[in-house]
Motif scaffolding. Structure first.
Motif, PDB file in Angstrom:
ATOM      1  N   ALA A  28       7.402   2.342 -11.598  1.00 46.81           N
ATOM      2  CA  ALA A  28       6.029   2.412 -12.099  1.00 46.81           C
ATOM      3  C   ALA A  28       5.950   1.963 -13.550  1.00 46.81           C
ATOM      4  CB  ALA A  28       5.495   3.839 -11.955  1.00 46.81           C
ATOM      5  N   GLU A  46       2.321   1.727  -3.459  1.00 50.98           N
ATOM      6  CA  GLU A  46       1.299   2.243  -4.370  1.00 50.98           C
ATOM      7  C   GLU A  46       1.006   3.714  -4.093  1.00 50.98           C
ATOM      8  OE1 GLU A  46      -2.031  -0.308  -3.890  1.00 50.98           O
ATOM      9  OE2 GLU A  46      -1.047  -2.059  -4.807  1.00 50.98           O
ATOM     10  N   ARG A 104       0.828  -1.211   0.000  1.00 46.64           N
ATOM     11  CA  ARG A 104       0.000   0.000   0.000  1.00 46.64           C
ATOM     12  C   ARG A 104       0.861   1.259   0.000  1.00 46.64           C
ATOM     13  NH1 ARG A 104      -4.462  -2.023   4.485  1.00 46.64           N
ATOM     14  NH2 ARG A 104      -5.854  -3.109   3.005  1.00 46.64           N
TER      15      ARG A 104
END
Length: 211
Positions: A67, A19, A16
């Protein structure tokens, strides 16, 4: 129902946070040139400390590389391993011709260019990211493309990412000249696929002029 183990919760929290950092940078890139974005800005938007940021990434370019590698991995996963072994460039070109480049990847590329121009710092940052991605691709291809020639996979990875970089530059200039407003149209998406297909075509043909 049993509760998650401490390790499970820890890994979930790590995912998390990862992200959140990527999402924070993505939001900032939409608003300002990436070379002007600081670690403190990303950390604040992600709701973490500067120290936590550096527990995950060493720099802003490292976030970008991560990413984009995640999205590139989606593409690579769509290519049949046997086809990749037989003719890697044709296999990659077939994927591009099907229009299978993730929209999120195109969104990153478009956001990085802003108004179609870049500062020297922006160019240097982008070179770092493309170099990181070439190293990533080399790592992914080694288990699939076994070769006795130590130059085979490194040169392939570098050439493919150079095609991506050249296609991105030509595409970015085109969409901003055509008046991009931040949202990619189906025409913009098709144009990138065309640019990359042509770049890989030059690679497949050995850059020999066509008649």
């Amino acid at each position: 129902m049993t509760s998650p183990s401490p390790l499970g919760r820890r890994e979930l929290n790590k995912a998390r946070t990862h992200e959140a950092i990527v999402a924070a940078l993505r939001e900032l890139v939409e608003r300002m040139p990436v070379e002007e974005i600081t670690v403190d800005q990303v950390a604040e938007r992600a709701g973490i400390s500067r120290r936590t940021f550096f527990n995950y990434f060493g720099s802003i370019p490292a976030v970008l590389s991560s990413a984009m590698a995640d999205l590139a991995a989606q593409m690579l996963g769509m290519i049949d391993a046997d086809a990749l072994r037989r003719d890697p460039v044709t296999a990659m070109r077939d994927l591009v011709s099907r229009g299978d480049i993730p929209l999120d990847l195109l969104g990153w590329l478009a956001a990085l260019t802003h108004d179609g121009t870049q500062t020297d710092a922006g160019v240097l940052l982008e070179r770092t990211v493309w170099s990181d991605l070439a190293a990533w691709l080399e790592e992914q291809l080694h288990p699939v493309l076994a070769s006795s020639d130590p130059l085979y996979v490194p040169t392939l990875a570098a050439a493919v990412m150079s095609c991506f970089k050249a296609a991105e530059q030509a595409w970015a200039t085109q969409i901003w000249i055509d008046g991009a407003d931040g949202a990619l149209s189906p025409t913009d998406v098709a144009a990138f696929h065309d640019h990359l297909d042509r770049a890989l075509g030059h690679l497949a043909q050995g850059w020999r002029p066509t008649t």
